[in-house]
Write an enzyme that holds these catalytic residues in place. Structure first.
Site, PDB file in Angstrom:
ATOM      1  N   THR B  40       0.848  -1.261   0.087  1.00 45.55           N
ATOM      2  CA  THR B  40      -0.026  -0.055  -0.044  1.00 45.55           C
ATOM      3  C   THR B  40       0.922   1.126  -0.141  1.00 45.55           C
ATOM      4  OG1 THR B  40      -1.907  -1.279   0.986  1.00 45.55           O
ATOM      5  CG2 THR B  40      -1.764   1.313   1.321  1.00 45.55           C
ATOM      6  N   SER B  45      -1.316   8.159  -1.626  1.00 40.24           N
ATOM      7  CA  SER B  45      -1.314   9.422  -2.301  1.00 40.24           C
ATOM      8  C   SER B  45      -0.382  10.708  -1.710  1.00 40.24           C
ATOM      9  CB  SER B  45      -2.750  10.387  -1.922  1.00 40.24           C
ATOM     10  OG  SER B  45      -3.803   9.411  -2.299  1.00 40.24           O
ATOM     11  N   HIS B  49      -1.876  14.929   6.194  1.00 37.76           N
ATOM     12  CA  HIS B  49      -2.865  15.826   6.364  1.00 37.76           C
ATOM     13  C   HIS B  49      -2.904  16.808   7.545  1.00 37.76           C
ATOM     14  CE1 HIS B  49      -5.384  13.308   3.638  1.00 37.76           C
ATOM     15  NE2 HIS B  49      -4.571  12.358   3.989  1.00 37.76           N
ATOM     16  N   ILE B 334      -5.112   0.377   9.304  1.00 42.42           N
ATOM     17  CA  ILE B 334      -4.527   1.798   9.258  1.00 42.42           C
ATOM     18  C   ILE B 334      -4.606   2.240   7.885  1.00 42.42           C
ATOM     19  CG2 ILE B 334      -2.419   3.118   9.281  1.00 42.42           C
ATOM     20  CD1 ILE B 334      -3.020   1.192  12.040  1.00 42.42           C
ATOM     21  N   CYS B 399      19.179   8.148 -16.517  1.00 45.54           N
ATOM     22  CA  CYS B 399      17.795   8.338 -16.778  1.00 45.54           C
ATOM     23  C   CYS B 399      17.522   9.826 -17.173  1.00 45.54           C
ATOM     24  CB  CYS B 399      16.756   8.150 -15.459  1.00 45.54           C
ATOM     25  SG  CYS B 399      15.367   8.900 -15.699  1.00 45.54           S
TER      26      CYS B 399
END
Lengths: 422, 485
Positions: B40, B45, B49, B334, B399
């Site tokens: 996860t 995202s 917060h 969580i 890269c």
């Protein structure tokens, strides 16, 4: 000399692919002598190095060569004429000092960060392939999905197979070439799926790479879903409606471990963008004058960084020209400003260069928006030519002689492709 | 025998591991995937917060505000990508303005600092690319963006340097409680520990069930994210949230730490604990939603899309504490704001362990800091020149989209990256607009050389995610065939 880099040049060429090599030679033709090519790969030749199939050079050399052979002819000339080529090096920036000298910043393993002085610069960075993200194919994110060009590099340069059972999305030329190449290497190619109702590759490639090997081409069909946890296990393919959206009810699953994407090329203009060079939203490349000059004085562009070509022969032709004008610029020769704006009209996706000058012969490149057979190519009221067959995948080129423009006093010249009925 | 075994190398497990490494303890962190943060965490995202969006009176609300305040110090110590850009919850109607006022007072009651209501003019001035239909916004200055995988990598590196042992590629298949502690089958190994912490994310109820401690259930909720080209950088300055619904915080516009714009996530419940597809519907939902807030966001600017699973518990809150089986602790359920809360979860859990008999003797030699990875792209030209002087491989670009050098790839591998994705998430090689078209084979070659494995054994992210097959050996020469025939 290969591997040599001095502090100062007349012209610096960014990129040592077919465009960069020809631009460097073109620059010499204009009467200057100090030219540097900055190449990011260990060798010059660009994408031609991995194009081991034949079909190159039919226009330029009037004979059929492989990609490496075509590149070799230019590399030999470049080395013979004492042009410097610095490999495994990147141009990271460009500035202009108060005297008008261009300062090119080059990063390389051997030399670290160095600043090279020059009078003019040719951008010849080529293009890159569109990826899965650009078309937002739903599904999981397993390994086994790569662009056709990466697969070509793996097979032809590195000696590995991208997988054993492949589906190819998109009928661009690299995808078609890779369908044949993988088949020859013992992979099973399940089919080529093309969103559009026509192939995006050259007709000769559809015939020689698919038909001759019994590989099916499914038009108006796309990959609608990707399956597999670690490695690709299958794709769902489905026909598309008129808006290009997949009709899932009519879809079917194709088991495979490899999905190659040949869904378009994008001119590699990150450097141009950083320099604030004006780009054309249609081509994705710089806006250029008839001398191949970009909006940044002393910076010229040619090849796939300007617009995506289908044949390297035209890249060479365009780059020789850009190199000559860049060389002139380095010698302080200035051409009169262009006075005519060349604009795409009916059925024309784009035409280049963006402006013309009435005093010279011009080579014009254009692409049609859709397949037309036959049609009338119309350049304002100056020129008309009947074309038997035009498709978006095949670039149209024409020459405009100064005689035609002699008494043309308008500032806008429009090019149209008008459909004719047979 | 370990004192503590942590099951799950997500950001929570990694944070707990680092917290435990402050003490004289033998700790092992056990991760199912090839590298930590590959579940996860890497699809998160990446938002720290402020805290005004979570209901008061919940454990997660408490740990969220506490966790938020810990990030400045963590960033100084661990050097991951983190920036307090602030967030705006934007309203398009009078009813929504009422919700903003309620969020503001809830937030203030929980101790969220700096909350301010913005009117239309202020919003237009600060975020001119947002839709003119928006009438007000709640501004929370303490919110920020973070690279969650970098956070996890840095936490684990710090934990390892302070003595925590790491086992990757080791899915736990059984846990038994014996007379002198727990016996854990993990991958090919048998590990023993006095205490077990279950931080197994979407698998936490299954892990708890192995010792009969599953008094909760986990319901994966999939979220899709779409990453957009860097040319959209600056289109928003802050995190932009719609007014939330009970199911989710809605679809956000995220100005990531690295300068890209990310939009998402969706919220879709599912049974499967592994499948993370993106969908046509998800893409439509994301873009139709964000374009109502910011019309200039163009789906054609997408460079990558991915999905992840939130570990939603049946209680709706975090489940943290000792289970019915003494010594077996759950750190489960969580979901958002789990990333924000993670450092506070870690201190909370260690405190609970101490109360349950784990001896917490601080180490005098605990080193809270790890050197952040060198990022060539972020350096000035002078600094770049200096880096090249120390290692010429800083002059060798791997890269080109993200300006990543071979020296950085080597460093990532030395810090534990063993897959293409591991290098990508540590260095950004392959994350840019060409999505690895140019650097994939280079990174594979460096991995193969440095880890001394054949090129074709390099994987995307471990398991069966192979990338290439060796060419089949050439067949018999024509002469041999004639003889056989």
């Amino acid at each position: 000399m290969f591997g040599r880099m001095s502090k100062s040049y007349d012209v610096v060429v960014v990129g040592g692919g077919p465009a960069g090599l020809a631009a460097a030679l073109g620059a010499l033709e204009s009467g200057i002598s100090r030219v540097l090519i900055v190449e990011r790969e260990p060798e010059a030749g660009g994408i031609l190095r991995q194009c081991i199939h034949s079909g190159f050079g039919l226009h330029h050399f009037k004979e059929e060569l492989t990609g490496p052979e075509y590149a070799e002819r230019f590399i030999t000339k470049v080395i013979d004429r004492d042009i410097d080529v610095v490999p495994q090096s990147y141009v990271t920036g460009l500035a202009v000092d108060s005297e008008g000298t261009r300062l090119v910043r080059v990063l390389s393993e051997r030399g670290g960060l160095s600043t090279i002085e020059c009078r003019s610069v040719v951008l010849a960075m080529g293009c890159r392939e569109r990826t899965r993200g650009a078309v937002r194919i739903p599904g999981s994110r397993p390994s086994g999905i790569c662009t056709a060009g990466l697969a070509q590099k793996l097979v032809n340069l590195d000696g590995y197979l991208p997988g054993e059972r492949a589906v190819i999305l998109g009928s661009g030329d690299i995808g078609l070439i890779m369908a044949r190449r993988l088949t020859l290497e013992g992979c099973k190619v399940e089919g080529v799926f093309e969103l559009m109702p026509y192939s995006n590759g050259l007709t000769r490639n559809v015939v020689q790479c698919l038909s001759d090997f019994d590989i099916p081409l499914h038009l108006s069909t796309t990959v609608a879903m990707i399956h597999g946890r670690d490695r690709l296990e299958a794709v769902t393919v489905a026909p598309v409606d008129e808006a290009g959206q997949p009709i899932l009810e009519k879809g079917w699953d194709v088991p495979c471990d490899t999905l190659l994407l040949s869904i378009g090329l994008i001119p590699e203009n990150e450097l141009s963008l950083n320099l604030g060079i004006e780009l054309d939203v249609v081509t994705g490349g710089p806006v250029v004058t008839s001398t191949m000059a970009t909006s940044l004085p002393g910076v010229f562009a040619c090849g796939n960084v300007l617009h995506v070509h289908d044949l390297v022969d035209f890249v060479t032709e365009e780059a020789l020209r850009a190199g000559r004008f860049a060389g002139e610029y380095a010698r302080h020769i200035r051409r009169p400003q262009d006075t005519i704006s060349l604009v795409p009209g009916q059925n024309v996706r784009y035409c280049l260069p963006h402006t013309l000058s009435p005093d010279r012969t011009h080579t014009i490149y254009l692409r049609t928006k859709k397949k037309l057979q036959p049609c009338l190519l119309k350049v304002g009221d100056l020129l008309e030519r009947k074309l038997r067959f035009v498709v978006p995948a095949e670039m149209i080129h024409l020459t405009i002689k100064p005689e035609l423009l002699e008494r043309f006093y308008e500032d806008r010249l429009q090019i149209d492709l008008i459909p004719l009925t047979e | 025998m370990f004192d503590v075994a942590i099951i799950g190398g997500g950001v929570v497990g990694c944070a707990v591991a680092r917290e435990l490494s402050r003490y004289h303890l033998r700790t092992v962190l056990i991760e199912r995937y090839a590298e930590v943060g590959f579940g996860t965490t890497k699809t998160n995202s990446g938002i720290i917060h402020a805290g005004q969006q979570t209901a008061p009176g919940t454990l997660k609300g408490l740990l969220e505000v506490r966790g938020n305040a810990m990030f400045d110090e963590l960033q100084r110590e661990l050097g991951f990508g983190f920036r307090r850009c602030g967030e705006l919850v934007v309203a398009s109607s009078e009813e929504e303005i009422a919700t903003l006022h309620r969020m503001k007072s809830d937030g203030e009651a929980k101790g969220v600092r700096g909350l301010v209501m913005w009117d239309r003019e202020k919003l237009k001035r600060e975020e001119p690319n947002l839709s003119s239909h928006l009438v007000a916004a709640l501004f929370a200055p303490t919110a920020g963006v973070i690279n969650p995988y970098e956070f996890a990598f840095a936490l684990v590196k710090c934990a390892e340097q302070n003595g925590v042992e790491l086992r990757v590629g080791s899915p736990v298949t059984s846990i038994a409680k014996g007379p002198d502690g727990f016996v854990i089958e993990a991958g090919a190994e048998t590990l023993k520990a006095h205490f077990v912490l279950n931080a197994a994310g979407v698998h936490a109820d299954q892990v708890a069930a192995m010792v009969g401690a599953a008094d909760f259930s986990i319901h994966p909720r999939r979220g899709e994210e779409y990453l957009l080209d860097k040319r959209l950088e600056g289109i928003v300055q802050r995190l932009i949230f719609p007014v939330p619904t009970p199911a989710s915080k809605g679809i956000l516009i995220i100005p990531t730490f690295d300068g890209t714009i990310m939009v998402g996530p969706t919220a879709q419940d599912q049974e499967d604990r592994f499948d993370v597809p993106t969908t046509f519907e998800g893409s439509e939902a994301v873009f139709s939603s964000v374009r109502r807030i910011c019309p200039a966001i163009d789906p054609r600017a997408t460079i990558a899309e991915f999905a992840g699973l939130r570990a939603v518990s049946n209680t709706g809150d975090f489940i943290i504490g000792q289970s019915a089986v003494p010594g077996f602790f759950n750190v489960a359920g969580i979901q958002s704001p789990g990333l924000t809360a993670s450092p506070a979860i870690a201190t909370h859990v260690v405190d609970l362990l101490g109360r349950s008999g784990l001896s917490l003797v601080e180490r005098a030699d605990f080193n809270p800091e790890v050197a952040p990875p060198f990022r060539f792209a972020q350096q000035s030209n002078d600094a770049r020149q200096a880096l090249i002087a120390t290692d010429p491989l800083f002059g060798k670009l791997v890269c080109r989209c993200e300006l990543v050098t071979e020296a950085e790839v080597n460093q990532a591998i030395d810090h534990g990256a063993c897959t293409l994705d591991g290098v990508k998430f540590r260095t950004r090689a392959g994350m840019g607009r060409c999505q690895g078209g140019f650097c994939t084979t280079r990174v594979m070659q460096i991995l193969a050389d440095r880890l001394k494995v054949p090129f074709h054994e390099v994987t995307k992210r471990g398991g069966d995610s192979w990338i290439v097959r060796p060419m089949p050996a050439p067949g018999p020469a024509p002469d041999d065939q004639t003889e056989e025939g």
